[in-house]
Every structure is written in C-alpha cells, then in structure tokens.
Design an enzyme around this catalytic site. Sequence first.
Site, short mmCIF file in Angstrom:
data_model
loop_
_atom_site.label_atom_id
_atom_site.label_comp_id
_atom_site.label_asym_id
_atom_site.label_seq_id
_atom_site.Cartn_x
_atom_site.Cartn_y
_atom_site.Cartn_z
N ASP A 2 -22.29 -4.80 18.78
CA ASP A 2 -21.46 -3.62 19.03
C ASP A 2 -21.52 -3.33 20.53
OD1 ASP A 2 -20.10 -1.74 16.81
OD2 ASP A 2 -20.55 -0.55 18.59
N ASP A 40 -1.76 -8.45 10.47
CA ASP A 40 -1.86 -7.04 10.85
C ASP A 40 -1.69 -6.06 9.69
OD1 ASP A 40 0.85 -7.18 10.39
OD2 ASP A 40 1.46 -6.58 12.40
N ARG A 84 0.82 -1.21 0.00
CA ARG A 84 0.00 0.00 0.00
C ARG A 84 0.85 1.26 0.00
NH1 ARG A 84 -3.15 -0.92 5.45
NH2 ARG A 84 -1.09 -1.74 5.94
N LYS A 126 3.81 1.51 7.73
CA LYS A 126 4.12 0.53 8.76
C LYS A 126 5.49 0.82 9.38
CE LYS A 126 1.57 -2.40 9.56
NZ LYS A 126 0.39 -2.44 10.46
N GLY A 183 -18.55 -0.08 13.32
CA GLY A 183 -17.39 0.69 12.91
C GLY A 183 -17.01 0.42 11.47
N ARG A 184 -15.94 1.08 11.00
CA ARG A 184 -15.48 0.90 9.62
C ARG A 184 -15.17 -0.57 9.34
NH1 ARG A 184 -12.36 5.62 11.02
NH2 ARG A 184 -12.87 7.47 9.76
N ARG A 199 -11.59 9.30 14.30
CA ARG A 199 -10.47 9.14 13.39
C ARG A 199 -10.81 9.66 12.01
NH1 ARG A 199 -7.69 3.34 13.52
NH2 ARG A 199 -6.52 4.40 11.87
N HIS A 252 2.05 2.24 16.48
CA HIS A 252 1.64 1.20 17.44
C HIS A 252 2.50 1.26 18.70
CE1 HIS A 252 -0.96 -0.32 14.34
NE2 HIS A 252 0.05 -0.58 13.53
N PHE A 264 -7.75 2.56 7.38
CA PHE A 264 -7.91 1.46 6.44
C PHE A 264 -8.97 0.46 6.91
CE2 PHE A 264 -3.54 2.70 5.31
CZ PHE A 264 -3.60 2.65 3.92
#
Length: 353
Positions: A209, A298, A18, A77, A188-189, A130, A95, A134
């Site tokens: 949820d 991840d 990406r 990343k 959520g997304r 946010r 992270h 992604f």
Amino acid sequence: MTELHLWLRHEVRPTERRTPIVPSDARRLVESGVTLTVEESPQRIFPVEEYEAVGARVAPARSWESAPAAAVILGLKELPDSPGRLTHRHIFFGHAYKGQPGAAELLRRFTAGGGELLDLEYLVDDTGRRLAAFGYWAGYLGAALAVLQHRGRLTAPLAPTSKEELDETLRPAAGDADFTALVIGALGRSGRGAGVALRAAGAEPTCWDLDETRDLDRPALLAHDLMVNCVLATTPIPPFLREEDLDDPARRLRTLSDVTCDVGSPLNVLPVYDRTTEWTDPVRRLRKEPPLDLIAIDNLPSLLPKEASEDFSASLLPLLLGFEAGGTWGRALDRFHQACREHGIEEGELPHV
C-alpha cells in the site's frame, strides 16, 4: 426530506447487468415518499416486475430523456451519445474529472442543457472518504480472472456468474503450480477483495500500500508471477510499470490485472497499455516472450451482478433517503462545477459536433 423523483434508467452497455438500487431498497424509498420510476431493461439482474411489486412506476427504456424536469436520473455507467443537451440532474459514474478521454464533451452536454452531474465516485463524507463503491467486488473479480488466466482456465466470452460458482473454479486443481501474487493498494476496498480471491485460489499475496509504494522496489514487483493493481491515484505519482520494465530480462511477471482501468488519465499508474479489454476478449498480450498478459475490464463487478448490486445499493440507500442540497450531495455538485471550470466550460456552451 424534499420530495424526490428518482428515475432508474436502463444501461446502454450490453454487459452492464448491475443496478444501483435493488428491489428491496426500492421498497424503502417508496415507503419513505420517494417517487421511483424504473425503466424496463432486459439485462438488469433484477426484473422490472420486482420493482413494480414494491410500488415503483415502470417506463420504457431510454424514456428518461422526456422525464419530468425535476426527476433525478439514476444509473451506473456511460450515457448514450445523444441527446447533446442534458437537462436533468444525473447520478452515475461519469469518469470526467481527471482528464479522461471524452470528459470535456460530456461536461459540455450538461452545461448546454442546464443539467448537472452528481458523480457516484465523488459521494464522499467531510473527510473525503467514499460512501458508495463497487471496489470490493472489482478487486475480487480482477484477481479471480487473473488467477484463471494464469492457470490457463479463463474462457471467453465472459459471462455473469455467482460467487459460489466462481469460488469453485478458483480452488486449486491437481497439477496447478504454485505462483506468487502481488496486490498493490491492498488496504482499500478493491485490495481487500483481491486478497480474498487470491487466498481462495490457494495463494497468500504480497500486500503493498502507501508505505511500500513511496519508494517502489521495481525488481521486487517484477519478481512476482501475478500482479493486481487496485490503486486509483488522485495526485501524480511515479508509475508502477513502465515500458522498459516490460522488457526487463529479469521480469518474472506473467499476468497483470488492472482493476482501476485509469487508461487515458494523466494519473494512470500503469501507462503500459492504451485501451481496456472486454468481456468478449478479456486478455491482451503485452509481450510475447516472455509472455505478459493484461486483463483490464472496467465493469468487473457486473460479472457478479447480484452480489455487487446488493452491496452497492445498501451503501447508496441512506444517501438517497437523505437527498438534499447540502452535505454529501452538495459536495458532489461543487465537484461538478469545479470540473467545468477546470475545462474552461461556461454555462450554455454547446458540445463540439
């Protein structure tokens, strides 16, 4: 806006295809007066020539280490393990703010060099929402891989594809048995993306949820064949699955996809595994009898790198066009300094060797 030099770096992770900025949005940046340098990267879904064609400068991979001091280094990343002192401002998913393994060392690299982290996960508006994520594609792919594994059609190693090709593999085939699916974090997304993939596979998921997880019905959870977790906890909550749940004789659950992959964090809602899975080996068996398979990758959206990059870039572009000290970027910088204080890290403190 203040003159900005953005430096789009090559990603060191071999499976990361990406990009946070696609060439069409790079054109907008250049036309607005942003200086954009793009590193060569053989794995990026968009070739560097497409960036050069819209006015970006081209530089060798990993040359960001010697970029001008004012350049803002943009990636997705993790950084390579060196240099030990990070002198630039960096934008990427660090992270490092929730006690994840290696968090303190990364923050020390910034304080040692005088650099700063503007974490993409913490680009939020004044209500905490946010602004660039992604999540939709992570949820979509997490559910899609779970379906393929549940049906015995997931093959390794995984490889990037297109949505059209993936949708074709998701359609039920003759002989496919019906299954029940649960999405936690469905509003959520990521949860929305997971729901779309499951419906494409012919399953109408149970959607939970906040209301459904305040007083968790564990027997109901374990009664589903497949579960997709899309919850990223920001405060401590009881885990959704515990080791004793995996050994419950009434467990029907056979396939578990953890989109969040918060392994190592004290806020992890699925503390039943200790490491993520990879493209080369995407499934880990947590229990042999009855079987329970885990998928915990991840960087799921990198399996649909074009679609995921285009969506993310569209969200990030207006923030980059408005890059300034206050607002969204100021909140991200404040969060970086807060994280350093929480770890007891002082300016100039060196990383541990």
